[in-house]
Design a protein around this motif. Structure first.
Motif, PDB file in Angstrom:
ATOM      1  N   GLN A  46      28.573  72.811   0.069  1.00 44.25           N
ATOM      2  CA  GLN A  46      29.570  72.437  -0.925  1.00 44.25           C
ATOM      3  C   GLN A  46      30.873  71.974  -0.283  1.00 44.25           C
ATOM      4  O   GLN A  46      31.568  71.127  -0.819  1.00 44.25           O
ATOM      5  CB  GLN A  46      29.838  73.598  -1.892  1.00 44.25           C
ATOM      6  CG  GLN A  46      30.310  74.872  -1.223  1.00 44.25           C
ATOM      7  CD  GLN A  46      30.538  76.016  -2.205  1.00 44.25           C
ATOM      8  OE1 GLN A  46      30.253  75.889  -3.385  1.00 44.25           O
ATOM      9  NE2 GLN A  46      31.070  77.126  -1.723  1.00 44.25           N
ATOM     10  N   VAL A  47      31.176  72.529   0.891  1.00 41.78           N
ATOM     11  CA  VAL A  47      32.469  72.214   1.516  1.00 41.78           C
ATOM     12  C   VAL A  47      32.645  70.712   1.735  1.00 41.78           C
ATOM     13  O   VAL A  47      33.716  70.166   1.519  1.00 41.78           O
ATOM     14  CB  VAL A  47      32.596  72.973   2.860  1.00 41.78           C
ATOM     15  CG1 VAL A  47      33.891  72.594   3.561  1.00 41.78           C
ATOM     16  CG2 VAL A  47      32.532  74.470   2.622  1.00 41.78           C
ATOM     17  N   ASP A  48      31.549  70.047   2.114  1.00 40.02           N
ATOM     18  CA  ASP A  48      31.643  68.615   2.424  1.00 40.02           C
ATOM     19  C   ASP A  48      31.782  67.737   1.187  1.00 40.02           C
ATOM     20  O   ASP A  48      31.924  66.527   1.301  1.00 40.02           O
ATOM     21  CB  ASP A  48      30.372  68.156   3.166  1.00 40.02           C
ATOM     22  CG  ASP A  48      30.187  68.903   4.477  1.00 40.02           C
ATOM     23  OD1 ASP A  48      31.173  69.504   4.944  1.00 40.02           O
ATOM     24  OD2 ASP A  48      29.061  68.893   5.011  1.00 40.02           O
ATOM     25  N   TYR A  49      31.671  68.337  -0.017  1.00 43.05           N
ATOM     26  CA  TYR A  49      31.604  67.492  -1.217  1.00 43.05           C
ATOM     27  C   TYR A  49      32.743  67.721  -2.204  1.00 43.05           C
ATOM     28  O   TYR A  49      32.637  67.341  -3.369  1.00 43.05           O
ATOM     29  CB  TYR A  49      30.260  67.721  -1.923  1.00 43.05           C
ATOM     30  CG  TYR A  49      29.078  67.395  -1.040  1.00 43.05           C
ATOM     31  CD1 TYR A  49      28.665  66.076  -0.878  1.00 43.05           C
ATOM     32  CD2 TYR A  49      28.413  68.395  -0.349  1.00 43.05           C
ATOM     33  CE1 TYR A  49      27.590  65.771  -0.053  1.00 43.05           C
ATOM     34  CE2 TYR A  49      27.345  68.102   0.480  1.00 43.05           C
ATOM     35  CZ  TYR A  49      26.934  66.789   0.623  1.00 43.05           C
ATOM     36  OH  TYR A  49      25.886  66.482   1.440  1.00 43.05           O
ATOM     37  N   ASP A  53      41.612  74.527  -9.424  1.00 36.97           N
ATOM     38  CA  ASP A  53      42.164  75.526  -8.504  1.00 36.97           C
ATOM     39  C   ASP A  53      41.057  76.118  -7.649  1.00 36.97           C
ATOM     40  O   ASP A  53      41.218  76.323  -6.454  1.00 36.97           O
ATOM     41  CB  ASP A  53      42.834  76.666  -9.291  1.00 36.97           C
ATOM     42  CG  ASP A  53      44.181  76.247  -9.851  1.00 36.97           C
ATOM     43  OD1 ASP A  53      44.657  75.151  -9.485  1.00 36.97           O
ATOM     44  OD2 ASP A  53      44.746  77.001 -10.655  1.00 36.97           O
ATOM     45  N   TRP A  54      39.960  76.399  -8.301  1.00 42.13           N
ATOM     46  CA  TRP A  54      38.846  77.005  -7.580  1.00 42.13           C
ATOM     47  C   TRP A  54      38.258  76.020  -6.570  1.00 42.13           C
ATOM     48  O   TRP A  54      38.037  76.361  -5.408  1.00 42.13           O
ATOM     49  CB  TRP A  54      37.771  77.492  -8.555  1.00 42.13           C
ATOM     50  CG  TRP A  54      36.606  78.070  -7.842  1.00 42.13           C
ATOM     51  CD1 TRP A  54      35.374  77.530  -7.728  1.00 42.13           C
ATOM     52  CD2 TRP A  54      36.580  79.304  -7.105  1.00 42.13           C
ATOM     53  NE1 TRP A  54      34.561  78.344  -6.968  1.00 42.13           N
ATOM     54  CE2 TRP A  54      35.285  79.440  -6.564  1.00 42.13           C
ATOM     55  CE3 TRP A  54      37.529  80.299  -6.829  1.00 42.13           C
ATOM     56  CZ2 TRP A  54      34.907  80.528  -5.779  1.00 42.13           C
ATOM     57  CZ3 TRP A  54      37.139  81.383  -6.050  1.00 42.13           C
ATOM     58  CH2 TRP A  54      35.854  81.490  -5.542  1.00 42.13           C
ATOM     59  N   ILE A  55      38.035  74.790  -7.001  1.00 44.42           N
ATOM     60  CA  ILE A  55      37.469  73.797  -6.079  1.00 44.42           C
ATOM     61  C   ILE A  55      38.375  73.645  -4.863  1.00 44.42           C
ATOM     62  O   ILE A  55      37.916  73.569  -3.732  1.00 44.42           O
ATOM     63  CB  ILE A  55      37.267  72.440  -6.794  1.00 44.42           C
ATOM     64  CG1 ILE A  55      36.200  72.588  -7.883  1.00 44.42           C
ATOM     65  CG2 ILE A  55      36.857  71.363  -5.795  1.00 44.42           C
ATOM     66  CD1 ILE A  55      35.916  71.317  -8.677  1.00 44.42           C
ATOM     67  N   ILE A  57      33.966  77.964   2.294  1.00 45.21           N
ATOM     68  CA  ILE A  57      32.644  78.114   2.909  1.00 45.21           C
ATOM     69  C   ILE A  57      31.572  77.663   1.918  1.00 45.21           C
ATOM     70  O   ILE A  57      31.807  77.590   0.725  1.00 45.21           O
ATOM     71  CB  ILE A  57      32.320  79.574   3.311  1.00 45.21           C
ATOM     72  CG1 ILE A  57      32.597  80.532   2.157  1.00 45.21           C
ATOM     73  CG2 ILE A  57      33.078  79.987   4.543  1.00 45.21           C
ATOM     74  CD1 ILE A  57      32.039  81.916   2.383  1.00 45.21           C
ATOM     75  N   ASP A  58      30.398  77.404   2.475  1.00 36.98           N
ATOM     76  CA  ASP A  58      29.288  77.019   1.612  1.00 36.98           C
ATOM     77  C   ASP A  58      28.812  78.228   0.806  1.00 36.98           C
ATOM     78  O   ASP A  58      29.192  79.354   1.077  1.00 36.98           O
ATOM     79  CB  ASP A  58      28.165  76.414   2.456  1.00 36.98           C
ATOM     80  CG  ASP A  58      28.553  75.028   2.967  1.00 36.98           C
ATOM     81  OD1 ASP A  58      29.359  74.364   2.269  1.00 36.98           O
ATOM     82  OD2 ASP A  58      28.100  74.628   4.050  1.00 36.98           O
ATOM     83  N   TRP A  59      27.979  77.939  -0.160  1.00 35.87           N
ATOM     84  CA  TRP A  59      27.571  78.974  -1.122  1.00 35.87           C
ATOM     85  C   TRP A  59      26.403  79.798  -0.564  1.00 35.87           C
ATOM     86  O   TRP A  59      25.343  79.249  -0.284  1.00 35.87           O
ATOM     87  CB  TRP A  59      27.179  78.282  -2.433  1.00 35.87           C
ATOM     88  CG  TRP A  59      26.717  79.195  -3.531  1.00 35.87           C
ATOM     89  CD1 TRP A  59      26.840  80.554  -3.603  1.00 35.87           C
ATOM     90  CD2 TRP A  59      26.036  78.786  -4.717  1.00 35.87           C
ATOM     91  NE1 TRP A  59      26.305  81.020  -4.771  1.00 35.87           N
ATOM     92  CE2 TRP A  59      25.796  79.958  -5.483  1.00 35.87           C
ATOM     93  CE3 TRP A  59      25.628  77.560  -5.229  1.00 35.87           C
ATOM     94  CZ2 TRP A  59      25.156  79.930  -6.705  1.00 35.87           C
ATOM     95  CZ3 TRP A  59      24.994  77.533  -6.449  1.00 35.87           C
ATOM     96  CH2 TRP A  59      24.764  78.702  -7.180  1.00 35.87           C
ATOM     97  N   VAL A  87      28.307  72.573 -12.101  1.00 33.44           N
ATOM     98  CA  VAL A  87      28.799  71.258 -11.682  1.00 33.44           C
ATOM     99  C   VAL A  87      28.231  70.920 -10.300  1.00 33.44           C
ATOM    100  O   VAL A  87      27.736  69.813 -10.062  1.00 33.44           O
ATOM    101  CB  VAL A  87      30.352  71.235 -11.658  1.00 33.44           C
ATOM    102  CG1 VAL A  87      30.868  69.984 -10.975  1.00 33.44           C
ATOM    103  CG2 VAL A  87      30.903  71.337 -13.076  1.00 33.44           C
ATOM    104  N   LEU A  88      28.269  71.905  -9.418  1.00 38.28           N
ATOM    105  CA  LEU A  88      27.799  71.686  -8.046  1.00 38.28           C
ATOM    106  C   LEU A  88      26.315  71.278  -8.022  1.00 38.28           C
ATOM    107  O   LEU A  88      25.937  70.292  -7.387  1.00 38.28           O
ATOM    108  CB  LEU A  88      28.004  72.970  -7.230  1.00 38.28           C
ATOM    109  CG  LEU A  88      27.454  72.968  -5.799  1.00 38.28           C
ATOM    110  CD1 LEU A  88      28.229  71.998  -4.920  1.00 38.28           C
ATOM    111  CD2 LEU A  88      27.496  74.377  -5.205  1.00 38.28           C
TER     112      LEU A  88
END
Length: 782
Positions: free
Chosen positions: A371-374, A398-400, A405-407, A513-514
């Motif tokens: 997720q970090v890269d997107y 705010d959260w995004i 770190i990735d999930w 969303v992710l």
RNA sequence: GGGCUUGUAGUCUAACGGUUAGGACAUUACCCUCACACGGUAAAGAAAGGAGUUCAAUUCUCCUCAGGCCCACCA
């Protein structure tokens, strides 16, 4: 003419609600027709946890969702409004442990799962009883119309979908397994989620330890509560504004006892006034160590094993429990005269919620979803969603923005969807099965006989499960029929509406969303309705310990669903702030139902006649009704049910009943008017009532459908279309003056101590002269 | 500690920067007027505090105070 109402009882009796609900169910009134030509409106309802008796907040928010469903139906949509129950994960496991007095990791997996299932079966339907009583118009893909036909998140079908999404993400190369620091409880022997971490307040000693600066040979003091982690010390930080340590920038420190060298750097994380102002960052003492080492791209040195003991990196402390290692190292440092001071400080220690054992960060191999890269793409896609209220969008952003770190997807738990993987015992090849089946690798053989890589025949099944949010974040695909009709799914994604609480924006909304981005490159929904909370009368959060929890069953029993519904919508808009629950106000709001009921009783005494020659008063109220229709349509489109309800209430009570009905009463009775005029009044009264019933039907489905059945239709009001003004009168400009005139006359009579029937002499204002005949009769003007 | 957000009568809730600040529930007074006393007619009652922008601020900006939520957290 003597008054004779068609309806006998003087108030709306809510006993009839349940009978009506059952009739709707029998008639399959809200049946979902997947072949319908109408545009689809789908609601991705939030499945509540089965183990909590339904909370007043559920009752409130589901009622609003029902209003979305009902209003969209009338506005010409084919509505999909399913009901689900969440039955995965931690809360279920905890409840099973409690009920059966067992510990998950000490119970055979098969047995533990059966126990969870048994418990869920017993609890399931009870949760739905309140929903039923509220009159929710739920429907489902599979079941025509039956609230008992809801979907469960632990259903093999649902889990099949979860696994399918994992497999697709795997194929896209978005999932990887990595060794990363993870919360770990050495007593429970499992990785634990952040949500399972509790904090224990306590005293601990802050040790001031001497380090040497290599370049200058001077001593510096580092304060730490975790001296046993010295071996994993990776860097020393001071605050950029700290003048004392400016000179140390870029220098090297030698770690006592272990002798390895670490860099000294400035970083805002170090606080000027804490300890000595110098902080050592180890791998890993707490969350911030994890974060900082990642930020500074430093490879960690793990000091603690999954068994809770120090490892070989701890040198002579290898094999000691963390507590013992700490004692020993402090003794050794003291002997070497390396501790200058020990302060007792208050601190909060993270502990395991179950064993109360301190949590350590240990290296565990877990599955991650990228997720970090997107982040930028995720923001872009999130921008395609309309938020109600618009301010709530910020919670997601705010959260995004805080993602670092990735999930972490995998969990070492039992009652959840299994990670569908097998490993070749010979060559460690990872076998990913084809989607389309629900896999349980911990007890099943893989669908292949031989390893494609080495021809090995022995496999080990993966025994981990997914984070429950990995299940939940595919709810929009599930309800849109991904499993049963992929064409339908593709055509109708994004889903129409996601209603949910703001406290789960960072998981449910965000993760959906992710996943939707990764899998379909689309926003998962068009609209997101984000609600705040129901609090008690004083504005306090409801909690079992405070004893202020309101059981919706109590309200339903006492006042009925309709009273609750009209209260929930007149009281305010829960997307704009918390709503206070007060019995007094529920009772107050329900008076509107009685008003509507009595207006109906009055009107029901007159025939529903056709008449084209309307009087000016009739045209006036129809003009106002036209304004109301437009307004309510717009409010319904924007989910502003509260605004709509207040507008309808205001129209019905303060214009229609107070002014129009009073004006035409004598005409309706035919006293002093000709037949045509009388019929015009009858006609108008019925048009207004009919329209008001339709406007109110999404909000108060019981009373409107009951009246509709008594007076107008063989078919339910809920099959009607949203009303349109079939007239074009524009007399609403008279309203203010009319109200003012009536008020003045009433006040004058009161001041003169006259009865309202008494004759009076007043002059009718010029612009109201067109209403003269009705006004004269109304006030008995000479 | 950081971020977001909200402060209108006892309570809840409205109003393009210009209104006698509207309405509801509760309160008080008078009225059983033939749909409704779960009703009618009236009365009383409100902008958290401060500064600024403006001809004009409840409305815009800033600060303080007080709630709410989220995140982080004392090495």
């Amino acid at each position: 003419m003597e008054f004779k109402s068609k309806i006998k009882q003087k108030t709306w009796e809510h006993d009839i609600e349940l009978l009506m609900f059952e009739k709707w169910q029998e008639e399959k009134l809200y049946k979902f027709d997947k072949k319908s030509k109408k545009p689809l409106y789908s609601i991705d309802t939030p499945p509540p946890y089965v183990n909590t008796p339904i909370h007043i907040g559920h009752a409130y928010t589901y009622t609003w969702q029902d209003m979305m469903a009902r209003s969209r139906r009338m506005l010409g949509f084919n509505v999909l409004f399913p009901m689900g129950l969440d039955k995965n994960g931690l809360p279920i496991e905890v409840m099973a442990e409690k009920i059966f007095k067992i510990v998950m990791h000490e119970t055979p997996r098969e047995e533990f799962i059966l126990k969870c299932k048994k418990m869920l079966e017993e609890a399931g339907d009870a949760s739905l009883d309140s929903f039923k009583k509220l009159g929710l118009s739920c429907n489902d893909w599979k079941i025509d119309y039956d609230i008992g036909g809801r979907y469960d998140t632990d259903d093999p079908e649902y889990r099949k979908l979860t696994q399918e999404t994992f497999i697709e993400l795997w194929k896209k190369g978005l999932i990887y397994e990595d060794l990363k620091p993870t919360n770990y409880c050495s007593i429970c022997r499992t990785a634990i989620a952040d949500a399972e971490v509790e904090y224990k307040e306590g005293k601990t000693s802050l040790n001031f330890i001497k380090f040497k600066v290599k370049e200058t040979d001077e001593d510096i003091l580092i304060a730490t509560t975790r001296p046993e982690l010295l071996c994993s010390c990776k860097i020393i930080l001071f605050n950029p504004d700290d003048k004392r340590y400016k000179k140390l920038e870029g220098k090297t420190a030698v770690v006592p006892i272990f002798g390895h060298e670490v860099k000294i750097k400035s970083h805002p994380y170090a606080k000027l006034d804490f300890g000595s102002g110098l902080v050592m960052i180890c791998s890993f003492g707490d969350f911030s160590d994890v974060r900082l080492l990642r930020e500074l791209s430093i490879e960690p040195t793990y000091a603690i094993n999954t068994n809770g003991l120090m490892n070989e990196n701890a040198g002579e402390y290898n094999g000691l429990a963390v507590e013992d290692a700490r004692k020993n190292i402090i003794d050794d440092l003291k002997k070497a005269n390396l501790i200058t001071k020990q302060d007792q400080i208050d601190n909060r220690q993270p502990v395991c919620w179950r064993s109360k054992n301190p949590i350590e960060f240990v290296a565990l191999k877990e599955f991650y979803l990228k997720q970090v890269d997107y982040v930028n793409e995720l923001k872009k896609i999130s921008n395609e969603i309309s938020f109600f209220a618009p301010e709530s969008k910020q919670i997601l952003f705010d959260w995004i923005n805080s993602i670092s770190i990735d999930w972490v997807l995998s969990r070492r738990r039992y009652y959840g969807t299994e990670v569908p993987l097998w490993y070749c015992k010979k060559c460690n090849f990872v076998y990913v099965p084809e989607p389309g089946k629900y896999y349980q690798p911990w007890k099943e053989s893989p669908p292949i006989k031989k390893c494609p890589k080495c021809n090995g025949t022995e496999f080990r099944g993966e025994d981990r499960t997914f984070d429950t949010w990995f299940d939940s974040s595919s709810s929009e695909a599930y309800i849109l029929g991904y499993l049963w009709d992929k064409e339908f799914f593709k055509k109708h994604l994004p889903c129409g509406m996601r209603p949910q609480g703001k406290e789960i924006v960072r998981n449910w909304l965000y993760y959906t969303v992710l996943k939707s981005f990764h899998l379909y490159n689309k926003a998962p929904f068009k609209d997101a309705w984000i609600h705040m909370h129901i609090v008690d009368e004083k504005g306090e959060k409801m909690s079992k310990s405070l004893g202020n929890v309101v059981d919706p069953q109590e309200i339903l029993k006492k006042y009925g669903a309709e009273a609750f519904r009209i209260w929930s919508v007149l009281e305010g808009d829960i997307t704009r702030g918390d709503i206070r629950c007060s019995f007094e106000r529920i009772e107050g709001s329900s008076k509107f139902l009685t008003k509507l009921w009595n207006i109906t009783r009055f009107i029901s005494g007159f025939p529903d006649s056709e008449q084209n020659k309307l009087c000016e008063s009739d045209k006036w109220i129809l003009s106002e009704l036209g304004v109301l229709i437009k307004r309510v349509r717009k409010d319904y489109e924007e989910y502003a049910f509260s605004d709509a309800a207040n507008a309808i209430r205001n129209f019905v009570w303060n214009l229609f009943a107070s002014h129009y009905i009073e004006m035409v009463k004598t005409r309706a009775y035919g006293e002093g008017f000709n037949e045509k005029e009388q019929e015009a009044a009858w006609h108008t009264l019925h048009i207004i009532l009919r329209t008001v019933l339709k406007l109110l039907a999404p909000l108060t489905p019981f009373i409107t459908d009951y009246i509709w059945g008594e007076l107008y239709g063989k078919e339910s009001v809920h099959l009607e279309e949203f009303p349109q003004a079939e007239w074009d009168f524009k007399l609403e400009g008279l309203t203010d003056n009319l109200i003012q005139f009536n008020t003045d006359v009433w006040k004058t009579k009161k001041d003169k101590n006259l009865s309202l029937k008494a004759e009076i002499q007043v002059e009718i204002p010029k612009d109201l002269i067109i209403l003269e005949k009705d006004l004269k009769r109304m006030h008995n003007i000479r």
